[in-house]
Write an enzyme that holds these catalytic residues in place. Structure first.
Site, short mmCIF file in Angstrom:
data_model
loop_
_atom_site.label_atom_id
_atom_site.label_comp_id
_atom_site.label_asym_id
_atom_site.label_seq_id
_atom_site.Cartn_x
_atom_site.Cartn_y
_atom_site.Cartn_z
N ASP A 31 53.40 38.51 37.22
CA ASP A 31 52.08 37.91 37.15
C ASP A 31 51.40 38.52 35.92
OD1 ASP A 31 49.89 36.37 37.53
OD2 ASP A 31 49.59 36.88 39.63
C1 BGC Z 1 47.43 34.45 38.51
C2 BGC Z 1 48.64 33.56 38.60
C3 BGC Z 1 48.63 32.59 37.45
C4 BGC Z 1 48.60 33.37 36.16
C5 BGC Z 1 48.63 32.49 34.93
C6 BGC Z 1 47.30 35.08 37.15
O1 BGC Z 1 46.11 35.79 37.00
O2 BGC Z 1 47.48 35.42 39.53
O3 BGC Z 1 48.67 32.89 39.83
O4 BGC Z 1 49.75 31.75 37.53
O5 BGC Z 1 47.42 34.14 36.12
O6 BGC Z 1 47.46 31.81 34.75
#
Ligand code: BGC
Length: 756
Positions: A289
């Site tokens: 993530d």
């Molecule tokens: C979130 C993810 C997301 C990623 C990209 C993160 O902060 O937890 O779910 O896919 O950002 O935007």
């Protein structure tokens, strides 16, 4: 001019080799892809390999014209494998051209959060789950994939399958609710919708199941917070939707931000290697993530980027999203012997395999065709699908005296539509935090939303009603005196529809709350509308279960609309006028107060269950009943349904046999309607304590007025098994209860036994 490398040439004859996996069951066989990956891998330098594991944010995050700045230079140097969250189409072409022009010509993969639609915005995922309609959910994702792939995206960071029992957590809106079985079914529908039957087609996206694992159980409902749970609960409640997505061929998986049982999830070898790749045999690619590799240092579980890189890569993570930890630390980790070349190669292989399976090597511009883009985005039929799903997601919680639907020949002629969400286009209202794909970042187009006011005015006036719309103050300073317009409007009306709830930015990532009540004095607006028992409908626009005890006791009709997307108003009008009969059911329990959280239907029984509030020495509260405001699976229709007694094909189930559970459901009311018939079990004779109810099946059926249908569910020992205290999955011989009904509370019961 693009220089084609030998491995970029189209594959001419592709013969199935018999080695197949759902992930790579396209024209190109796994064997063929593997051969091409190996041929490429031997030519790659260490820097190029690390580049493939590096994912860089695009214009949504940086707000810049990335194709013109430093990023393009990095791409040209072969240092970038993937771009995320980028909208500008022409820049995507420029970036892909730069990637294909590098020494080895490895194309970029573009990832995007396609959470509830891409250009055409559908209801939020939690709302979609409330439809209990797997076909409609799959179709919504198919449409989202059509649009996103035509706009140059190859990969979506969806579905989020985190089961959560905590409405304080802002991301509860992104999942399918509190139940692991429903979440698993929804996960499969979403993966199928995104990936279609052939990942190499230019209208499909690679899906990414997230966040692995436990993210929805953050302590205190605070985003990113610690999670601590037994392995038994992890395997029983949290992991099944991931497993279901993996079995459905989901191409990628995302780490969770949280620490799980002491270990940051991105460096959790037990999760990523032992369970995911070992027990499940899943072959896809794992992405971190956002900077979750780097955050292992903040957790205090890694000393620096090299340590974090070594720990995350060796645990089984592959690609580094946004943080640049691998860029800074992976080479050092290799040099100091903390990771091996073979481990790096394995991660690179997974990234390359994904790119091959999407067909990006065969044609890096296959998702970047301006003509297809123009012909695909925002087709009228997509809006129609969004409208249908939004209406079929709205849950009718209360409808005293059959107040709804409003009929032209009914007692009410003058309708007042009031409230802060009656006709508002600010703050991504009716949509959510996640509506990113609306064109270039700075050009968020609120005119695409049909508001409740707009739609109700036209549809009700067409039907002969008189309609007024009064928008109301919606900020922390609103006081009763700001509501004088509401007082006037409701005084002149026969019936009021009050549109209240949350703004579109009250939900999503890092939007946790400690209070589930309606904020900014919205309850006062309802009190104004309903004064002197005036007929009132509450239309709640929400991203999470909310608490509204006063309304439950005093407002005759309550409709949970969620954040319905572009077609919010039209969908609401369809329900209010009766063009659509409500059929949705809650995928989460609605508590009476935030103090009851976590409250969920599939709890264990205490040794002292409470029958009635105030009973001493039982498990309860002094100041509240233990029961929720509205239970899981609950939702009314404009018609009524009755359930016959349950019939079983046998009362003793032996290994290898199937139990058939049948019930006849009849429409006993005046309208055709749909009912979600739900099947639950309870195992009172297990080796450990088991939930009082567990959902094990459901079917959504259509019934004409006075029509009856028999629904048959089939259960095997596999459905009756559980993870025991020795972490073995098994079903115990002995008595079982089976329940069927229209929600988790009001059910018919029967019994059977497993015999050996
Ligand atoms: C979130 C993810 C997301 C990623 C990209 C993160 O902060 O937890 O779910 O896919 O950002 O935007």
């Amino acid at each position: 001019m693009i220089k084609l490398q030998p491995y970029l040439l189209p594959v001419i004859a592709l013969v199935a080799t018999g080695i197949s996996s759902p992930l790579f069951s396209q024209k190109t066989s796994v064997k063929d892809i593997d051969a091409r990956v190996e041929a490429l891998l031997v030519k790659m330098t260490l820097d190029e390999k690390i580049g493939q594991l590096h994912q860089v944010p695009g214009d949504i995050s940086t707000g810049t014209d990335v194709a013109k700045d430093d990023l393009l230079t990095q791409i040209k140097a072969g240092k970038v494998g993937s771009i995320l969250s980028h909208t500008n189409f022409d820049n995507k072409i420029a970036m892909q051209r730069a990637a294909v022009g590098t020494r080895l010509g490895i194309p970029l993969i573009f990832g995007f959060d396609v959470i509830h639609g891409y250009k055409t915005i559908f209801p939020i995922p939690l709302a979609q789950a409330a439809s209990w309609d797997m076909g409609a959910i799959e179709r919504a994702e198919r449409i989202a994939a059509e649009e996103a792939s035509a706009d140059g995206q190859n990969w979506t960071f969806s579905p989020m399958v985190d089961v959560s029992r905590d409405p304080r957590w802002g991301r509860v809106m992104e999942g399918a609710g509190e139940d692991t079985y429903l979440a698993s079914r929804v996960a499969v529908a979403r993966v199928r919708g995104f990936q279609g039957d052939d990942l190499s087609k230019n209208n499909t996206l690679a899906a990414c199941v997230k966040h692995f694992a436990g993210y929805g159980f953050a302590e205190a409902g605070r985003d990113y917070n610690t999670v601590d749970m037994s392995e038994q609960r992890l395997r029983e409640i949290v992991l099944p939707p991931f497993k279901a997505a993996a079995d459905a061929g989901c191409a990628t998986l995302m780490n969770a931000f949280n620490v799980l049982n002491g270990v940051p999830a991105s460096m959790d070898k037990h999760l990523l290697t032992d369970i995911l790749r070992g027990e499940w045999g899943w072959k896809g690619m794992v992405v971190s993530d956002w900077n979750s590799f780097g955050e292992t240092i903040i957790h205090g579980a890694a000393t620096d980027e090299a340590d974090a890189s070594a720990k995350c890569l060796s645990a089984g993570s592959d690609m580094d999203m946004a943080g640049g930890t691998f860029q800074k630390g992976l080479k050092k980790a290799l040099e100091s012997g903390r990771v091996t070349q073979a481990q790096i190669d394995e991660a690179v292989r997974r990234v390359l395999r994904l790119k091959f399976s999407l067909g990006l090597f065969d044609d890096p511009f296959r998702y970047l065709d301006p003509k297809r883009r123009a012909a695909t985005l925002e087709k009228p039929e997509y809006r129609l699908a969004a409208r249908e799903l939004a209406a079929n997601s709205m849950v009718l919680l209360k409808n005293e005296g059959g107040l709804l639907p409003l009929r032209p020949d009914g007692p009410f002629k003058k309708i007042a539509i009031i409230g802060p969400l009656a006709d508002s286009r600010s703050n991504k209202n009716y949509m959510s935090f996640w509506t990113l794909g609306l064109g270039d970042v700075s050009q968020y187009d609120t005119t695409k939303v049909v508001t409740p006011g707009m739609a109700l005015k036209s549809s009700l006036e067409e039907a002969g009603f008189e309609v007024t719309i009064t928008e109301i103050c919606f900020n922390a300073d609103c006081t009763e005196k700001d509501f004088s317009a509401a007082l006037k409007a409701t005084a002149a009306a026969d019936l009021t529809i009050v549109c209240v709830g949350e703004t579109g930015i009250d939900c999503g990532e890092s939007r946790s709350v400690t209070d589930l009540n309606l904020k900014y004095n919205q309850e006062i607006i309802m009190k104004i509308a309903a004064r002197g028992n005036m007929p009132t409908v509450m239309a709640l626009f929400n991203s999470r279960p909310m608490t509204f005890q006063w309304a439950s006791e005093n407002i005759p009709a309550i409709l949970v609309c969620w954040q319905p997307g572009f077609e919010a108003g039209n969908a609401l009008a369809d329900i209010i006028t009766g063009a659509v009969n409500p059929s949705a059911k809650l995928p989460v329990t609605f508590p009476r107060s935030v103090g009851q959280v976590p409250i969920y239907y599939n709890a264990l029984s205490t040794g002292r269950p409470q029958q009635q509030q105030g009973q001493m020495w039982t498990s309860g509260y002094l100041d509240s009943p233990t029961s929720p405001a509205y239970p899981f699976g609950f939702g009314l229709s404009y018609t009524t349904f009755s359930y016959s007694d349950i019939k079983l094909n046998k009362t003793k189930l032996r290994t290898g046999e199937t139990l058939e559970v049948s019930v006849t459901v009849s429409n006993t009311g005046q309208h055709a309607g749909e009912e979600v018939v739900q099947l639950y079990i309870h195992d009172p004779a297990a080796d450990i304590a088991r939930p009082v109810k567990e959902l094990k099946g459901f079917e959504k059926i259509k019934l004409d007025t006075y029509e009856s249908k028999t629904v048959t569910f089939r259960l095997t020992e596999q459905d009756l098994g559980y993870w025991n205290h020795e972490l073995k999955f098994k079903a115990d011989p002995g008595k079982f209860k089976v329940f069927v009904g229209g929600n988790s509370r009001d059910v018919k019961e029967a019994g059977f036994e497993i015999v050996r």
